[in-house]
Design a protein around this motif. Sequence first.
Motif, PDB file in Angstrom:
ATOM      1  N   CYS A   1       1.128  -1.837  -0.269  1.00  0.00           N
ATOM      2  CA  CYS A   1       0.413  -0.402   0.067  1.00  0.00           C
ATOM      3  C   CYS A   1       0.863   0.773   0.515  1.00  0.00           C
ATOM      4  CB  CYS A   1      -0.457   0.139   1.077  1.00  0.00           C
ATOM      5  SG  CYS A   1      -2.066   1.432   1.540  1.00  0.00           S
ATOM      6  N   GLY A   2       0.472   2.129  -0.560  1.00  0.00           N
ATOM      7  CA  GLY A   2       2.042   3.337  -1.270  1.00  0.00           C
ATOM      8  C   GLY A   2       0.855   4.140  -0.598  1.00  0.00           C
ATOM      9  N   ASP A   3      -0.333   4.347  -0.965  1.00  0.00           N
ATOM     10  CA  ASP A   3      -0.876   5.559  -0.450  1.00  0.00           C
ATOM     11  C   ASP A   3      -2.098   4.735   1.142  1.00  0.00           C
ATOM     12  OD1 ASP A   3      -2.652   7.756  -0.871  1.00  0.00           O
ATOM     13  OD2 ASP A   3      -3.259   7.404  -1.724  1.00  0.00           O
ATOM     14  N   PRO A   4      -2.019   5.000   2.431  1.00  0.00           N
ATOM     15  CA  PRO A   4      -2.062   5.138   3.634  1.00  0.00           C
ATOM     16  C   PRO A   4      -2.813   6.444   3.724  1.00  0.00           C
ATOM     17  CG  PRO A   4       0.229   5.246   3.978  1.00  0.00           C
ATOM     18  CD  PRO A   4      -0.234   5.023   2.404  1.00  0.00           C
ATOM     19  N   LYS A   5      -3.746   6.439   4.458  1.00  0.00           N
ATOM     20  CA  LYS A   5      -4.743   7.395   4.720  1.00  0.00           C
ATOM     21  C   LYS A   5      -5.664   7.216   6.769  1.00  0.00           C
ATOM     22  CE  LYS A   5      -6.358   7.986  -0.308  1.00  0.00           C
ATOM     23  NZ  LYS A   5      -7.663   8.537  -0.629  1.00  0.00           N
TER      24      LYS A   5
ATOM     25  N   VAL B   1      -5.566   3.775  11.004  1.00  0.00           N
ATOM     26  CA  VAL B   1      -5.381   4.420   9.435  1.00  0.00           C
ATOM     27  C   VAL B   1      -5.319   2.355   8.673  1.00  0.00           C
ATOM     28  CG1 VAL B   1      -2.992   4.168   8.358  1.00  0.00           C
ATOM     29  CG2 VAL B   1      -2.334   5.048  10.364  1.00  0.00           C
ATOM     30  N   ASP B   2      -6.061   3.257   7.520  1.00  0.00           N
ATOM     31  CA  ASP B   2      -6.264   2.840   6.485  1.00  0.00           C
ATOM     32  C   ASP B   2      -4.805   2.361   5.318  1.00  0.00           C
ATOM     33  OD1 ASP B   2      -7.908   1.275   4.072  1.00  0.00           O
ATOM     34  OD2 ASP B   2      -9.202   2.868   3.941  1.00  0.00           O
ATOM     35  N   ARG B   3      -5.083   1.096   5.630  1.00  0.00           N
ATOM     36  CA  ARG B   3      -3.754   0.323   4.310  1.00  0.00           C
ATOM     37  C   ARG B   3      -4.590  -0.280   3.829  1.00  0.00           C
ATOM     38  NH1 ARG B   3      -0.275  -2.761   7.671  1.00  0.00           N
ATOM     39  NH2 ARG B   3       0.357  -0.777   8.534  1.00  0.00           N
ATOM     40  N   CYS B   4      -4.990   0.349   2.580  1.00  0.00           N
ATOM     41  CA  CYS B   4      -5.335   0.556   1.631  1.00  0.00           C
ATOM     42  C   CYS B   4      -6.820  -1.075   1.258  1.00  0.00           C
ATOM     43  CB  CYS B   4      -4.172  -0.311   0.773  1.00  0.00           C
ATOM     44  SG  CYS B   4      -3.253   1.187  -0.388  1.00  0.00           S
TER      45      CYS B   4
END
Length: 307
Positions: free
Chosen positions: A194-198, A232-235
Amino acid sequence: MGNSASSATQETASNVTQAVNQNTTPQTGMPPNHRQFLTQNPQNGEVAYPSECPMHAQQAAKANEAQAAAPAQAYPSECPMSAENGQMLVNTPNDINPLNMMPPPNQRPAPDQPFLLPTERQKSSIPKAGAENDFWQYPSQQMFWNAMLRKGWRWKESDLAAKDMDDIIKIHNANNEQAWQEVLKWEALHAYECGDPKLKSFGGKAKDFSPRARIRQLLGYELPFDRHDWIVDRCGKEVRYVIDYYDGGEVAKDYKFALLDVRPAMDSWDNVWDRMKVAWWRWRYDRQEASPVFANDQQNTGPSTNS
């Protein structure tokens, strides 16, 4: 004689019936001395009975049933008329936003507020999960003031000025930006998946000290002044982080003063493995840098320069 008696009986019955008909009303069947208490609606012709009348009680009961069946008036959560909210700055648990554990934004000045505060909100660099190109917004100075009041703080005890609130907001925002950068360092271990954690949600647990903070206290260190748990949402995969905030002394020019201890919560095997790897790396490279051999090599080679 029988005919005379029969005629007399019929005549008496006729007189009684006529008298009854003359002394009652067709609408109510009541004697005329009661008609003075009746009122009639000119639009629909309905008759209103006195309160002592049993028919009036039946009508009142039907009216009460209809009123009970009607939907109750719903007031906004911040309205002082709300049955659940006794005052303007109190919100019920039903009003809490589960994403940030905060009530709805309240941008109204408090009743005894000594000065007006800005209501502008700054956008953070922390991406919000569940939305494209959307970022979390920091609270305004007015929202922060109202939040402190809800927690029991009173401005008269601190004697704050408007400039102080501006500094508090900047310190708050700087701490959160720093915390997110620390989270990204841990998330770099999973950049291949995952290159885009949110950031999905977060909440404060100031008095719920983590086991690590309590162990540090037993070793003689101070307890953190605040704690946050971030999800954190890891994809698509939720990862919980624990953040302890320690007092770092004077505030720097960039409004950073807290020392942050950010790490994944030990509630999954993936998080435990990440913490074991990072602990090994820290021990290995800290030990290597402190060794005499490493120090001599660094002294002999010196820093590389490009001519």
